[in-house]
Scaffold this active site. Sequence first.
Site, mmCIF file in Angstrom:
data_model
loop_
_atom_site.group_PDB
_atom_site.id
_atom_site.type_symbol
_atom_site.label_atom_id
_atom_site.label_comp_id
_atom_site.label_asym_id
_atom_site.label_seq_id
_atom_site.Cartn_x
_atom_site.Cartn_y
_atom_site.Cartn_z
ATOM 1 C CE1 TYR A 165 -4.105 -6.493 6.470
ATOM 2 C CE2 TYR A 165 -3.635 -4.809 8.101
ATOM 3 C CZ TYR A 165 -3.197 -5.686 7.134
ATOM 4 O OH TYR A 165 -1.862 -5.745 6.823
ATOM 5 N NE ARG A 223 -4.675 0.590 2.057
ATOM 6 C CZ ARG A 223 -3.544 0.860 2.708
ATOM 7 N NH1 ARG A 223 -2.415 1.018 2.021
ATOM 8 N NH2 ARG A 223 -3.520 0.982 4.019
ATOM 9 N NE ARG A 249 -11.746 -25.524 6.901
ATOM 10 C CZ ARG A 249 -11.314 -26.113 5.782
ATOM 11 N NH1 ARG A 249 -11.974 -27.121 5.244
ATOM 12 N NH2 ARG A 249 -10.200 -25.682 5.193
ATOM 13 C CG HIS A 270 -12.283 -24.149 0.548
ATOM 14 N ND1 HIS A 270 -12.434 -25.241 1.349
ATOM 15 C CD2 HIS A 270 -10.960 -23.888 0.501
ATOM 16 C CE1 HIS A 270 -11.241 -25.640 1.767
ATOM 17 N NE2 HIS A 270 -10.327 -24.834 1.268
ATOM 18 C CE LYS A 303 -3.319 -2.256 5.545
ATOM 19 N NZ LYS A 303 -1.952 -2.742 5.583
ATOM 20 C CD GLU A 313 4.126 -4.758 -0.645
ATOM 21 O OE1 GLU A 313 3.731 -3.658 -0.224
ATOM 22 O OE2 GLU A 313 3.358 -5.713 -0.870
ATOM 23 C CG LEU A 353 -1.122 -2.377 0.656
ATOM 24 C CD1 LEU A 353 -2.314 -3.315 0.520
ATOM 25 C CD2 LEU A 353 -0.853 -2.061 2.114
HETATM 26 N N1 PDD Z 1 1.065 -2.460 6.852
HETATM 27 N N2 PDD Z 1 2.932 -3.007 2.171
HETATM 28 C C1 PDD Z 1 2.472 -3.918 3.055
HETATM 29 C C2 PDD Z 1 2.567 -5.358 2.717
HETATM 30 C C3 PDD Z 1 1.928 -3.481 4.292
HETATM 31 O O1 PDD Z 1 1.450 -4.377 5.156
HETATM 32 C C4 PDD Z 1 1.891 -2.086 4.572
HETATM 33 C C5 PDD Z 1 1.326 -1.548 5.849
HETATM 34 C C6 PDD Z 1 2.384 -1.187 3.621
HETATM 35 C C7 PDD Z 1 2.344 0.305 3.829
HETATM 36 O O2 PDD Z 1 1.048 0.818 3.623
HETATM 37 P P1 PDD Z 1 0.527 2.129 4.377
HETATM 38 O O3 PDD Z 1 1.476 3.213 4.071
HETATM 39 O O4 PDD Z 1 -0.812 2.368 3.818
HETATM 40 O O5 PDD Z 1 0.509 1.793 5.869
HETATM 41 C C8 PDD Z 1 2.882 -1.686 2.428
HETATM 42 C C9 PDD Z 1 0.326 -2.084 8.041
HETATM 43 C C10 PDD Z 1 0.884 -0.921 8.771
HETATM 44 C C11 PDD Z 1 0.109 -3.324 8.895
HETATM 45 O O6 PDD Z 1 -0.154 -4.361 8.312
HETATM 46 O O7 PDD Z 1 0.181 -3.230 10.127
#
Ligand code: PDD
Length: 283
Positions: free
Chosen positions: A30, A49, A98, A100, A145, A177, A201
Amino acid sequence: MIYLNGSFMPRDEARVSVMDRGFLFGDGVYEVIPVYSRRPFRLAEHLRRLQHSLDGIRLRNPHSEAQWGELIARIIAAAPEEDQSIYLQVTRGADSKRDHAFPLRVEPTVFIMSSPLFTPPARQREEGIATISSADYRWLRCDLKTTSLLANCLLRQMAIDAGCVETILFRDGFLTEGAASNIFVVNDGVLLAPPKNHLMLPGITYDVVLELATLHGLPCQVRDIPEAEVRHADELWLTSSTREVQPITLLDGKPIGDGRPGPLFARMYGWYQEFKATVMRAG
Ligand code: PDD
């Protein structure tokens, strides 16, 4: 109005199969893209990304960059708010059983929606936010992501249960993070950021902050940051697409610096707002 698999429709009418691998396995990726004055911010970077995440889970990108741009533009145009948050997700689709292992000849599920952009309350900028810490027990592909966010949800909920806003994660004694954000450290006038690798991320906002620091001559170092340096920081910041840059003033109940948002945060916040205004004017 939302977009689902080729059609635009009201959100309440959208239906996804219970056999969808996004539902059964969290098998999808996503993006969250902020929109200011109906203009998506850093769209090309978000789509790059997305491609990285799709490549990482071995799923073909169902759309070209131009097609994504058109679909997102239609969703933005249909939403009532000027400032929005675009959520898009691609899952590996719905199979008849289903299993994997990847299904053959199954179309991905593509979903796009807009929500009003949640902007953090001004009080959080003036007073800073409280955080807690935890061991980072997620998998080793945090650069993707993916919609498999159970660990992130549990970690974020830990913060909420403690009356805090975010959980700061450490792996093997080093900062990675936040549960849903990137974290920056300021020590002795130098901005420190953990290096982009498989443990975090690659945030789009993270890149903007480092670019702005460089542009304005703020010294930066991208390197591994030991936990002690975070705990004894002069300033800590959190960044994400929806929260932009926020000052962290409490970690595990202990004040960061003097417990007030720091002077470098104030400068970065100003640079960020100025930069946003400039790109939005330029279109
Ligand atoms: N999340 N690290 C993680 C684990 C995140 O889920 C996010 C953002 C970030 C920051 O990335 P960016 O600057 O590209 O938004 C870092 C989004 C906002 C979410 O999951 O809703």
